[in-house]
Enzyme design. Structure first.
Site, PDB file in Angstrom:
ATOM      1  N   ASP A  56       0.873  -1.167   0.000  1.00 35.66           N
ATOM      2  CA  ASP A  56       0.000   0.000   0.000  1.00 35.66           C
ATOM      3  C   ASP A  56       0.913   1.220   0.000  1.00 35.66           C
ATOM      4  O   ASP A  56       1.679   1.426   0.950  1.00 35.66           O
ATOM      5  CB  ASP A  56      -0.878  -0.035   1.262  1.00 35.66           C
ATOM      6  CG  ASP A  56      -1.805   1.170   1.354  1.00 35.66           C
ATOM      7  OD1 ASP A  56      -1.550   2.193   0.679  1.00 35.66           O
ATOM      8  OD2 ASP A  56      -2.773   1.086   2.123  1.00 35.66           O
ATOM      9  N   TYR A 150     -11.053  12.358  -4.848  1.00 39.63           N
ATOM     10  CA  TYR A 150     -10.104  12.097  -5.933  1.00 39.63           C
ATOM     11  C   TYR A 150      -9.494  13.403  -6.430  1.00 39.63           C
ATOM     12  O   TYR A 150      -8.270  13.547  -6.510  1.00 39.63           O
ATOM     13  CB  TYR A 150     -10.832  11.375  -7.063  1.00 39.63           C
ATOM     14  CG  TYR A 150      -9.949  10.928  -8.208  1.00 39.63           C
ATOM     15  CD1 TYR A 150      -8.959   9.962  -8.025  1.00 39.63           C
ATOM     16  CD2 TYR A 150     -10.121  11.438  -9.490  1.00 39.63           C
ATOM     17  CE1 TYR A 150      -8.164   9.544  -9.090  1.00 39.63           C
ATOM     18  CE2 TYR A 150      -9.344  11.018 -10.548  1.00 39.63           C
ATOM     19  CZ  TYR A 150      -8.363  10.069 -10.344  1.00 39.63           C
ATOM     20  OH  TYR A 150      -7.588   9.650 -11.405  1.00 39.63           O
ATOM     21  N   THR A 180      -9.365   7.552 -20.946  1.00 37.99           N
ATOM     22  CA  THR A 180      -8.567   6.581 -21.704  1.00 37.99           C
ATOM     23  C   THR A 180      -9.263   5.219 -21.643  1.00 37.99           C
ATOM     24  O   THR A 180      -9.934   4.917 -20.651  1.00 37.99           O
ATOM     25  CB  THR A 180      -7.153   6.494 -21.103  1.00 37.99           C
ATOM     26  OG1 THR A 180      -6.590   7.797 -21.110  1.00 37.99           O
ATOM     27  CG2 THR A 180      -6.254   5.559 -21.880  1.00 37.99           C
ATOM     28  N   ARG A 191     -17.302   2.652 -15.420  1.00 44.40           N
ATOM     29  CA  ARG A 191     -17.036   3.783 -16.302  1.00 44.40           C
ATOM     30  C   ARG A 191     -17.730   3.598 -17.650  1.00 44.40           C
ATOM     31  O   ARG A 191     -18.223   2.529 -17.986  1.00 44.40           O
ATOM     32  CB  ARG A 191     -15.530   3.968 -16.470  1.00 44.40           C
ATOM     33  CG  ARG A 191     -14.977   4.623 -15.228  1.00 44.40           C
ATOM     34  CD  ARG A 191     -13.620   5.178 -15.483  1.00 44.40           C
ATOM     35  NE  ARG A 191     -12.630   4.264 -14.987  1.00 44.40           N
ATOM     36  CZ  ARG A 191     -11.369   4.619 -14.789  1.00 44.40           C
ATOM     37  NH1 ARG A 191     -10.957   5.820 -15.053  1.00 44.40           N
ATOM     38  NH2 ARG A 191     -10.512   3.750 -14.320  1.00 44.40           N
TER      39      ARG A 191
HETATM   40  N1  UDP Z   1     -21.851   7.314 -18.370  1.00 42.11           N
HETATM   41  C1  UDP Z   1     -22.978   6.877 -19.044  1.00 42.11           C
HETATM   42  N2  UDP Z   1     -23.320   5.548 -18.953  1.00 42.11           N
HETATM   43  C2  UDP Z   1     -22.598   4.641 -18.249  1.00 42.11           C
HETATM   44  C3  UDP Z   1     -21.436   5.083 -17.574  1.00 42.11           C
HETATM   45  C4  UDP Z   1     -21.085   6.430 -17.657  1.00 42.11           C
HETATM   46  O1  UDP Z   1     -23.683   7.663 -19.693  1.00 42.11           O
HETATM   47  O2  UDP Z   1     -22.995   3.462 -18.224  1.00 42.11           O
HETATM   48  C5  UDP Z   1     -21.469   8.747 -18.475  1.00 42.11           C
HETATM   49  C6  UDP Z   1     -21.160   9.431 -17.151  1.00 42.11           C
HETATM   50  O3  UDP Z   1     -22.333   9.979 -16.564  1.00 42.11           O
HETATM   51  C7  UDP Z   1     -20.198  10.524 -17.584  1.00 42.11           C
HETATM   52  C8  UDP Z   1     -19.471   9.910 -18.797  1.00 42.11           C
HETATM   53  O4  UDP Z   1     -20.258   8.810 -19.215  1.00 42.11           O
HETATM   54  O5  UDP Z   1     -20.894  11.673 -17.996  1.00 42.11           O
HETATM   55  C9  UDP Z   1     -18.072   9.435 -18.496  1.00 42.11           C
HETATM   56  O6  UDP Z   1     -18.102   8.722 -17.305  1.00 42.11           O
HETATM   57  P1  UDP Z   1     -16.915   7.861 -16.728  1.00 42.11           P
HETATM   58  O7  UDP Z   1     -17.456   7.112 -15.555  1.00 42.11           O
HETATM   59  O8  UDP Z   1     -16.293   7.041 -17.802  1.00 42.11           O
HETATM   60  O9  UDP Z   1     -15.779   8.869 -16.215  1.00 42.11           O
HETATM   61  P2  UDP Z   1     -15.556  10.468 -16.114  1.00 42.11           P
HETATM   62  O10 UDP Z   1     -15.278  10.926 -17.494  1.00 42.11           O
HETATM   63  O11 UDP Z   1     -16.809  11.111 -15.544  1.00 42.11           O
HETATM   64  O12 UDP Z   1     -14.393  10.611 -15.223  1.00 42.11           O
END
Ligand code: UDP
Length: 319
Positions: A56, A150, A180, A191
């Site tokens: 860690d 974060y 990415t 994500r």
């Molecule tokens: N998002 C979405 N459907 C999903 C997962 C994410 O529409 O099943 C949207 C989320 O609300 C955000 C964008 O996709 O606006 C990117 O989200 P992510 O979790 O990849 O990371 P972020 O860019 O917010 O760090």
């Protein structure tokens, strides 16, 4: 070089291990597996230029022998509140990895006279009021918002990195990583790409959060790793954005995935699923990366998704 990589079993950390080993370096990997996976580095077992320590990074770190460079990539990184591996559900660990972990890594860099590279993030810009985001933009982050664990940890990590550079002359660098994707992403971390590609490969409708009008700019992992390695080899100290400037709405992104996969199940809107302060627009200005590193992304979205599909199919057990 003998290079320490924290978060070596993560998505980006494991790709960095591979690429730097290919370039002839010796790698010392560290990870505590709270979000990384042993699967991501299993293929490196037996490689005489790779060693691994389960640690860690927020605890005191000892690395035997000379270290020439340190890449600090250890941190939870998914903003999805539904995901157990997202930073909403690991708030203290996330703050400790960014704050104490960065401090420990900088201590090694100072003692060893090593190049230090901090994995920072577009999240330091928060929900940006300036578009696209240049490195000179200071950001819009709520220090007590739920994403702050974060965002503020990474902002503190950047400040600490610059303090070590200015006060102790440590040879530091900071990469601000934008969205990415690629093989070895955690399919369950919630994500956009893992969720949507998984759904498309299972013939399910794609969950677009809100109206899908929020934008992102997605970079294929090989391009990102190339930019990071150029920064490592450079003598730049100020932050550099690395990401793909090809901005699109999440709805367009979902439609592109459905088209590439040939999924007929369409889109389903999930109105309330966006996390608090989910950025409305995000796009890197990569002028600095172009000028300082001679870098720009090369892999198109279609090509990148095609290269990612075999990993997802294997994890999902679909043909
Ligand atoms: N998002 C979405 N459907 C999903 C997962 C994410 O529409 O099943 C949207 C989320 O609300 C955000 C964008 O996709 O606006 C990117 O989200 P992510 O979790 O990849 O990371 P972020 O860019 O917010 O760090």
């Amino acid at each position: 070089m003998r290079i320490l990589i924290t978060g070596a079993a993560g998505f980006l950390g494991s790709h960095l291990c591979d690429r730097l080993l290919t370039e002839g370096h010796t790698i010392i990997g560290m990870d505590n597996f709270i979000t990384g996976s042993p699967d991501n580095i299993a293929h490196l077992a037996g490689n005489e230029n790779f060693s691994f320590y389960k640690r860690d990074v927020s605890n005191y770190l000892f690395v035997p022998g000379k270290v020439d460079a340190i890449l600090h990539f250890a941190s939870p990184a998914s903003p999805n509140p539904q995901s157990p591996s997202g930073y909403f559900n690991l708030p203290i660990q996330t703050m400790k990895a960014g704050a104490l972990g960065t401090h420990n890594c900088l201590g090694i860099a100072r003692a060893q006279n090593a190049r230090f590279l901090l994995a920072s993030t577009s999240e330091i810009y928060g929900d940006p009021e300036v578009h696209p985001q240049k490195e000179t933009y200071a950001g819009n982050v709520d220090p007590v918002g739920t994403r702050a664990v974060y965002d503020e940890a990474k902002r503190f990590a950047e400040s600490l990195t610059m303090a070590y550079h200015r006060a102790h002359g440590v040879n530091t660098s900071i990469v601000r990583i934008f969205n990415t994707y690629g093989p070895r992403m955690d399919l369950e971390d919630g994500r956009a790409l893992p969720n949507l590609l998984k759904q498309a490969l299972l013939d399910q409708p794609l969950t677009v959060y809100g109206t899908g009008g929020q934008t992102r700019s997605f970079c294929y992992v090989d391009d990102l790793v190339d930019g990071i390695i150029r920064l490592l080899y450079s003598d730049e100290h100020m932050p550099v954005n690395i990401g793909n400037p090809n901005e699109m709405t999440i709805l367009q992104f979902a439609q592109a995935i459905n088209k590439i996969v040939g999924n007929k199940a369409g889109i389903t809107y999930v109105p309330d699923a966006r996390s608090e302060r989910d950025p409305q627009r995000r796009q890197p200005d990569i002028t600095r990366a172009r000028e300082i590193l001679g870098w720009e992304p090369k892999v198109s979205l279609e090509e990148g998704i095609r290269r990612t599909i075999p990993f997802f199919k294997q994890k999902l057990g679909v043909a």
